[in-house]
Design a protein around this motif. Structure first.
Motif, mmCIF file in Angstrom:
data_model
loop_
_atom_site.group_PDB
_atom_site.id
_atom_site.type_symbol
_atom_site.label_atom_id
_atom_site.label_comp_id
_atom_site.label_asym_id
_atom_site.label_seq_id
_atom_site.Cartn_x
_atom_site.Cartn_y
_atom_site.Cartn_z
ATOM 1 N N UNK A 1 47.025 32.509 37.640
ATOM 2 C CA UNK A 1 46.081 31.732 38.439
ATOM 3 C C UNK A 1 44.870 32.575 38.826
ATOM 4 N N UNK A 2 45.106 33.850 39.104
ATOM 5 C CA UNK A 2 44.027 34.744 39.539
ATOM 6 C C UNK A 2 44.319 36.161 39.068
ATOM 7 N N UNK A 3 43.315 36.784 38.490
ATOM 8 C CA UNK A 3 43.424 38.196 38.115
ATOM 9 C C UNK A 3 42.347 38.972 38.868
ATOM 10 N N UNK A 4 42.794 40.008 39.568
ATOM 11 C CA UNK A 4 41.871 40.828 40.358
ATOM 12 C C UNK A 4 41.878 42.249 39.823
ATOM 13 N N UNK B 1 45.834 43.198 39.563
ATOM 14 C CA UNK B 1 46.924 42.411 40.127
ATOM 15 C C UNK B 1 46.715 40.970 39.699
ATOM 16 N N UNK B 2 47.762 40.383 39.154
ATOM 17 C CA UNK B 2 47.709 38.995 38.716
ATOM 18 C C UNK B 2 48.591 38.141 39.619
ATOM 19 N N UNK B 3 48.088 36.962 39.970
ATOM 20 C CA UNK B 3 48.878 35.981 40.707
ATOM 21 C C UNK B 3 49.345 34.931 39.710
ATOM 22 N N UNK B 4 50.649 34.902 39.463
ATOM 23 C CA UNK B 4 51.219 34.019 38.444
ATOM 24 C C UNK B 4 52.048 32.922 39.098
ATOM 25 N N UNK B 5 52.013 31.767 38.464
ATOM 26 C CA UNK B 5 52.793 30.637 38.971
ATOM 27 C C UNK B 5 54.275 30.975 38.958
ATOM 28 N N UNK C 1 36.426 42.684 39.391
ATOM 29 C CA UNK C 1 36.654 41.417 38.705
ATOM 30 C C UNK C 1 37.470 40.506 39.602
ATOM 31 N N UNK C 2 37.054 39.244 39.690
ATOM 32 C CA UNK C 2 37.763 38.228 40.454
ATOM 33 C C UNK C 2 37.779 36.970 39.597
ATOM 34 N N UNK C 3 38.779 36.852 38.757
ATOM 35 C CA UNK C 3 38.823 35.809 37.725
ATOM 36 C C UNK C 3 39.831 34.737 38.129
ATOM 37 N N UNK C 4 39.316 33.652 38.725
ATOM 38 C CA UNK C 4 40.149 32.531 39.151
ATOM 39 C C UNK C 4 40.228 31.514 38.014
ATOM 40 N N UNK C 5 41.375 30.823 37.902
ATOM 41 C CA UNK C 5 41.591 29.946 36.750
ATOM 42 C C UNK C 5 40.632 28.759 36.733
#
Length: 411
Positions: A302-305, A286-290, A309-313
């Motif tokens: 901004x964040x890919x989970x 799941x990606x959190x996009x602007x 994996x927890x990849x914050x920008x």
């Protein structure tokens, strides 16, 4: 006056074939002990032997010996470490207790078989086998039915009891269940893992209460409790003005905008708190996009989970701003009979395991205060009066993916 020092340390990262972290870890711990200069020092270990325990458990007695040599002020050592990985009750837990000679005559150890306190005689005792039936230790793995949906792991607890002066202390090393999947915290039951941890620790506290034998010990539970942040409040905090988008393994699913607060039957088909089986099977990330970005470019994320994996920008900002999300650390509130001093230190997990880049967080999980020291009411009152210090340490060196946590106080 007796100065006490309690330390909890998840040491799973230490045990690799090259043993490259041993020296730095021993120095980090021994330097901290020297700074506090306690008379009674106990360290609780989790994941002794590491993930490659069949190969690396033989390193455990070596690191105990080296730590003991680095602490020459302590004449007495009691070390109980579960490294019998072929045993059904294998927990990989350890408790190492160091006592100065000046305190020997004031310390008695409880024999759980005879139900009596005994004088300490031999200077050093290291036990790594047969702890299930050893009289000075209570050790249990959590029952299988506590978490039937995943592989039965090593989680459990270990207890020792001491009488120091006229006070009885119970020191309990607990390793509670971890978060198996980051994704489950979003589109499944966000309280799934915290509920399992509560069930496990409630079980421990109930077992301890049944063993009090007419006394009320000063109880300290310190270990890797695996407490995590409230996923909804934390994610909403760090992903403002974004929308979550699922990334499917085989096909793109519909938007999950506002899915954190208001999952809809259209895309989640909630059944007793769980989504439809096909969603669990197909969503791989799941990606959190602007919201302001019209395209799906990489820069809009901004964040890919993913599961692990927890990849914050901006991971550095995530670490630097840890005070801003202290309020999302709520799991300890689930245990009304237990108390904790105020936390004023950065998250203890997940730190880099690379000695050349040790002052950063790994992009595997959300930051969390996993490693804790909890106390019952009487212990908390005792500690409050004893000039306590509660903090993590080892920020300048690599101690593995967990930073050790210490509580010191005097009586």
């Amino acid at each position: 006056m007796v100065q006490y020092l309690l330390i909890t340390a998840n040491v799973g990262s230490l045990f690799e074939p090259d043993a490259r972290l041993h020296s730095s870890w021993i120095k980090t711990v021994s330097d901290q002990v020297d700074t506090v200069d306690p008379s009674f020092f106990i360290i609780h270990l989790q994941e002794t032997g590491g993930k490659k325990f069949a190969e690396c458990s033989q390193q455990v007695p070596i690191i105990i010996s080296r730590l003991s040599a680095a602490l020459p002020k302590f004449d007495l050592l009691r070390a109980y470490v579960d490294i019998d990985y072929e045993a059904i009750e294998y927990t990989a837990l350890g408790a190492l207790c160091f006592i100065k000679r000046s305190l020997w005559t004031s310390v008695l150890q409880f024999n759980f078989h005879s139900k009596k306190y005994e004088q300490l005689t031999s200077p050093k005792e290291v036990v790594t086998q047969g702890l299930e039936n050893y009289p000075y230790v209570v050790k249990h793995k959590f029952p299988k039915d506590f978490w039937p949906s995943i592989k039965w792991g090593r989680k459990g607890y270990m207890q020792t009891r001491w009488k120091i002066g006229n006070r009885v202390f119970d020191f309990v090393n607990a390793h509670l269940f971890h978060d198996e999947s980051n994704l489950a915290l979003i589109h499944e039951n966000p309280e799934l893992y915290s509920q399992n941890r509560k069930r496990a620790l409630d079980f421990v506290l109930k077992e301890l209460s049944a063993m009090e034998n007419g006394c009320t010990p000063f109880l300290f539970v310190f270990g890797d409790l695996n407490f995590r942040l409230d996923s909804r409040s934390f994610l909403n905090r760090i992903t403002e003005r974004t929308a979550p988008h699922p990334v499917a393994e085989q096909e793109q699913l519909g938007s999950l905008a506002d899915g954190l607060q208001k999952p809809t039957a259209t895309n989640l088909e909630v059944n007793n708190g769980y989504p439809a089986e096909n969603l669990r099977r197909t969503v791989s990330a799941i990606e959190f996009r602007r919201e302001s970005d019209s395209d799906d470019s990489q820069n809009s994320c901004v964040l890919r989970i993913e599961k692990k994996k927890f990849d914050y920008f901006n991971h550095k900002k995530l670490l630097d701003d840890w005070k801003s999300y202290r309020g999302d650390d709520k799991e300890a509130d689930n245990f009304k009979s237990m108390f904790e001093l105020n936390i004023n230190f950065p998250p203890t997990y997940p730190w880099s395991e690379d000695p050349e880049n040790s002052e950063t967080l790994m992009k595997t999980r959300a930051p969390a205060w996993c490693d804790r020291v909890l106390m019952n009411k009487s212990a908390y009152s005792l500690v409050e009066q004893g000039g306590p210090q509660y903090t993590s340490f080892g920020m300048e060196t690599c101690t593995g993916d967990h930073k050790p946590v210490m509580l010191s106080f005097n009586v």
